[in-house]
Design a protein around this motif. Sequence first.
Motif, PDB file in Angstrom:
ATOM      1  N   ALA A  91      64.909  38.207 -34.667  1.00 57.47           N
ATOM      2  CA  ALA A  91      63.767  39.113 -34.604  1.00 57.47           C
ATOM      3  C   ALA A  91      63.176  39.161 -33.199  1.00 57.47           C
ATOM      4  N   GLY A  92      63.076  37.996 -32.562  1.00 59.70           N
ATOM      5  CA  GLY A  92      62.552  37.962 -31.203  1.00 59.70           C
ATOM      6  C   GLY A  92      63.434  38.704 -30.221  1.00 59.70           C
ATOM      7  N   LEU A  93      64.734  38.515 -30.327  1.00 62.56           N
ATOM      8  CA  LEU A  93      65.658  39.199 -29.418  1.00 62.56           C
ATOM      9  C   LEU A  93      65.649  40.710 -29.641  1.00 62.56           C
ATOM     10  N   TRP A  94      65.554  41.132 -30.894  1.00 60.84           N
ATOM     11  CA  TRP A  94      65.498  42.564 -31.171  1.00 60.84           C
ATOM     12  C   TRP A  94      64.206  43.182 -30.630  1.00 60.84           C
ATOM     13  N   LEU A  95      63.088  42.466 -30.800  1.00 61.18           N
ATOM     14  CA  LEU A  95      61.828  42.968 -30.250  1.00 61.18           C
ATOM     15  C   LEU A  95      61.891  43.009 -28.727  1.00 61.18           C
ATOM     16  N   MET A  96      62.513  42.004 -28.136  1.00 59.31           N
ATOM     17  CA  MET A  96      62.675  41.990 -26.689  1.00 59.31           C
ATOM     18  C   MET A  96      63.518  43.180 -26.223  1.00 59.31           C
ATOM     19  N   ALA A  97      64.532  43.508 -26.986  1.00 62.08           N
ATOM     20  CA  ALA A  97      65.434  44.589 -26.598  1.00 62.08           C
ATOM     21  C   ALA A  97      64.733  45.936 -26.523  1.00 62.08           C
ATOM     22  N   ALA A  99      61.249  46.157 -26.118  1.00 60.24           N
ATOM     23  CA  ALA A  99      59.894  45.955 -25.595  1.00 60.24           C
ATOM     24  C   ALA A  99      59.536  47.000 -24.547  1.00 60.24           C
ATOM     25  N   PRO A 100      58.472  47.788 -24.772  1.00 60.32           N
ATOM     26  CA  PRO A 100      58.086  48.803 -23.789  1.00 60.32           C
ATOM     27  C   PRO A 100      57.162  48.273 -22.695  1.00 60.32           C
ATOM     28  N   SER A 101      56.643  47.055 -22.902  1.00 59.49           N
ATOM     29  CA  SER A 101      55.670  46.505 -21.951  1.00 59.49           C
ATOM     30  C   SER A 101      55.781  44.988 -21.948  1.00 59.49           C
ATOM     31  N   LEU A 102      55.177  44.383 -20.930  1.00 59.35           N
ATOM     32  CA  LEU A 102      55.225  42.926 -20.808  1.00 59.35           C
ATOM     33  C   LEU A 102      54.539  42.219 -21.978  1.00 59.35           C
ATOM     34  N   PRO A 103      53.386  42.692 -22.469  1.00 58.65           N
ATOM     35  CA  PRO A 103      52.779  42.006 -23.621  1.00 58.65           C
ATOM     36  C   PRO A 103      53.692  41.980 -24.851  1.00 58.65           C
ATOM     37  N   VAL A 104      54.414  43.069 -25.114  1.00 61.28           N
ATOM     38  CA  VAL A 104      55.340  43.077 -26.248  1.00 61.28           C
ATOM     39  C   VAL A 104      56.498  42.110 -25.974  1.00 61.28           C
ATOM     40  N   PHE A 105      56.948  42.066 -24.730  1.00 65.16           N
ATOM     41  CA  PHE A 105      57.991  41.125 -24.327  1.00 65.16           C
ATOM     42  C   PHE A 105      57.554  39.689 -24.605  1.00 65.16           C
ATOM     43  N   THR A 170      72.302  43.666 -24.657  1.00 66.20           N
ATOM     44  CA  THR A 170      72.740  42.273 -24.755  1.00 66.20           C
ATOM     45  C   THR A 170      71.852  41.502 -25.718  1.00 66.20           C
ATOM     46  N   CYS A 171      70.535  41.661 -25.587  1.00 70.16           N
ATOM     47  CA  CYS A 171      69.611  40.982 -26.510  1.00 70.16           C
ATOM     48  C   CYS A 171      69.824  41.461 -27.937  1.00 70.16           C
ATOM     49  N   GLY A 172      69.999  42.769 -28.123  1.00 72.34           N
ATOM     50  CA  GLY A 172      70.202  43.292 -29.466  1.00 72.34           C
ATOM     51  C   GLY A 172      71.475  42.774 -30.100  1.00 72.34           C
ATOM     52  N   ALA A 173      72.565  42.771 -29.329  1.00 68.93           N
ATOM     53  CA  ALA A 173      73.845  42.287 -29.859  1.00 68.93           C
ATOM     54  C   ALA A 173      73.784  40.795 -30.160  1.00 68.93           C
ATOM     55  N   TYR A 174      73.137  40.030 -29.291  1.00 62.78           N
ATOM     56  CA  TYR A 174      73.009  38.590 -29.505  1.00 62.78           C
ATOM     57  C   TYR A 174      72.219  38.324 -30.786  1.00 62.78           C
ATOM     58  N   GLY A 175      71.173  39.128 -31.011  1.00 69.95           N
ATOM     59  CA  GLY A 175      70.391  38.973 -32.231  1.00 69.95           C
ATOM     60  C   GLY A 175      71.231  39.161 -33.482  1.00 69.95           C
ATOM     61  N   VAL A 176      72.179  40.091 -33.445  1.00 66.54           N
ATOM     62  CA  VAL A 176      73.076  40.304 -34.585  1.00 66.54           C
ATOM     63  C   VAL A 176      73.966  39.075 -34.797  1.00 66.54           C
ATOM     64  N   VAL A 177      74.491  38.536 -33.704  1.00 66.31           N
ATOM     65  CA  VAL A 177      75.360  37.352 -33.798  1.00 66.31           C
ATOM     66  C   VAL A 177      74.617  36.184 -34.439  1.00 66.31           C
ATOM     67  N   LEU A 178      73.346  36.032 -34.090  1.00 64.85           N
ATOM     68  CA  LEU A 178      72.584  34.888 -34.593  1.00 64.85           C
ATOM     69  C   LEU A 178      72.321  34.953 -36.091  1.00 64.85           C
ATOM     70  N   LEU A 179      72.535  36.096 -36.712  1.00 67.34           N
ATOM     71  CA  LEU A 179      72.397  36.170 -38.170  1.00 67.34           C
ATOM     72  C   LEU A 179      73.424  35.294 -38.871  1.00 67.34           C
ATOM     73  N   ALA A 180      74.527  35.009 -38.185  1.00 68.38           N
ATOM     74  CA  ALA A 180      75.567  34.160 -38.772  1.00 68.38           C
ATOM     75  C   ALA A 180      75.123  32.709 -38.884  1.00 68.38           C
ATOM     76  N   ILE A 181      74.020  32.359 -38.221  1.00 76.99           N
ATOM     77  CA  ILE A 181      73.539  30.981 -38.265  1.00 76.99           C
ATOM     78  C   ILE A 181      73.214  30.550 -39.689  1.00 76.99           C
ATOM     79  N   TYR A 182      72.636  31.459 -40.477  1.00 75.38           N
ATOM     80  CA  TYR A 182      72.151  31.068 -41.804  1.00 75.38           C
ATOM     81  C   TYR A 182      73.259  30.497 -42.688  1.00 75.38           C
ATOM     82  N   PRO A 183      74.327  31.250 -42.970  1.00 72.83           N
ATOM     83  CA  PRO A 183      75.353  30.666 -43.861  1.00 72.83           C
ATOM     84  C   PRO A 183      76.069  29.464 -43.257  1.00 72.83           C
ATOM     85  N   LEU A 184      76.215  29.439 -41.929  1.00 76.26           N
ATOM     86  CA  LEU A 184      76.935  28.336 -41.301  1.00 76.26           C
ATOM     87  C   LEU A 184      76.143  27.033 -41.371  1.00 76.26           C
TER      88      LEU A 184
END
Length: 397
Positions: A91-97, A99-105, A170-184
């Motif tokens: 969720a953090g990486l997707w929001l970062m991807a 982010a329109p401003s520094l506060p959202v980042f 890159t942040c968005g794609a990494y966020g997708v990869v991290l979804l695999a953490i749960y079952p593993l």
Amino acid sequence: MSTATPAERPSALKIALLGVLQILSWGGSFYLLGVLADPIVADTGWPRQGVLAGASLGLLVAGLLAPLCGRLIARIGGGTVLASHGFFLSAGLWLMAVAPSLPVFLLAWALIGAGMAGGLYDALFTSLGATHGLAARPIIVGVTLISGFCTTLMWPLLAVLAHTLGWRLTCGAYGVVLLAIYPLYRYALVAPPAAAAAHHARGHGHPALAPSIYWPMTLLFALAAALMTCISIVLLTVLQARGHSLASAIALGALIGPAQVLCRIGDLVFKRQAPMATALLSSGLTAVGLLVVDFAPAWVAWGLVCYGAGNGLRAIVKSTLPLVVVNPADYAEVSGRMARPALIAQALAPLACGYLIAHLGSEAMIDLMATLAILAFSLCLWLAWVVARAARARELQ
């Protein structure tokens, strides 16, 4: 102090998997801005210090949430907590991807900080310690041997992705990869069936640990974490200020990594089960190493090897030393409480280092780090005496 009833040791495959999962988590949080900070600044025009403040904010949030994660590990098991942290990182990486401003980042980094609290070394080793007692030591060493290659693997990969896709994708794609953490993690970590029952049977008060042991141990861990962070920030600056070229400084700094790995291999081979002795060795090597770096520039390479060996034992000490003095049912909660000051110290270290170097210079900074290392070793000696005295008192009862 008795240790937890040993659970079935995880297979070599599961230990290796835990190491790989740690690489993914560290790469998507603590080490992320090591590669992406420059592309983010260049693309957005946000102040560099503001971008780097994201990592500090993440560590601060992780520190504030660490005690809660410890309690959750005690109550519902480490498998659930560790498995779920990937959702926060994603969720953090997707929001970062987007982010329109520094506060959202920065808000994105607050989410990442929640994931760091529930998924990095502190949470994993707390879970392993609560499950396996002192038998967790070789498991922890095995995990750190693999996860120690995080920057070696993730920084080049992130650099290629950022160059090819841009930092946002890159942040968005990494966020997708991290979804695999749960079952593993659900596969790799299985909490003992009696863990939650044992905790609730003891009630919900503060775990029984004498302040004379709790506070020195907590301060020792915080000092060690702050020193590690400061060295990673200022080492190249100090070495270049002493006349080393950038290439020479990088080569010298690269000695730390192999020293960390070798000392962990040695610990695994010799199968030592004396956490207090390991703590003294770790803090002693760190102090000697930094003293050599500070006062014997001609021997700086040996000083960094010595420091690296001491720092390599730090994660083992932090996860196993509390097991000597804490009841198994209280271990997860105590470890979570102890993690908070260390993470907050890491969050504040970059700001403190920048201020001290700007106002006092790099030499004063390395003097201060050597002093703090001596203080940490002295504190460890005091802790060893207090623990030994407590053990003698229990024997006389």
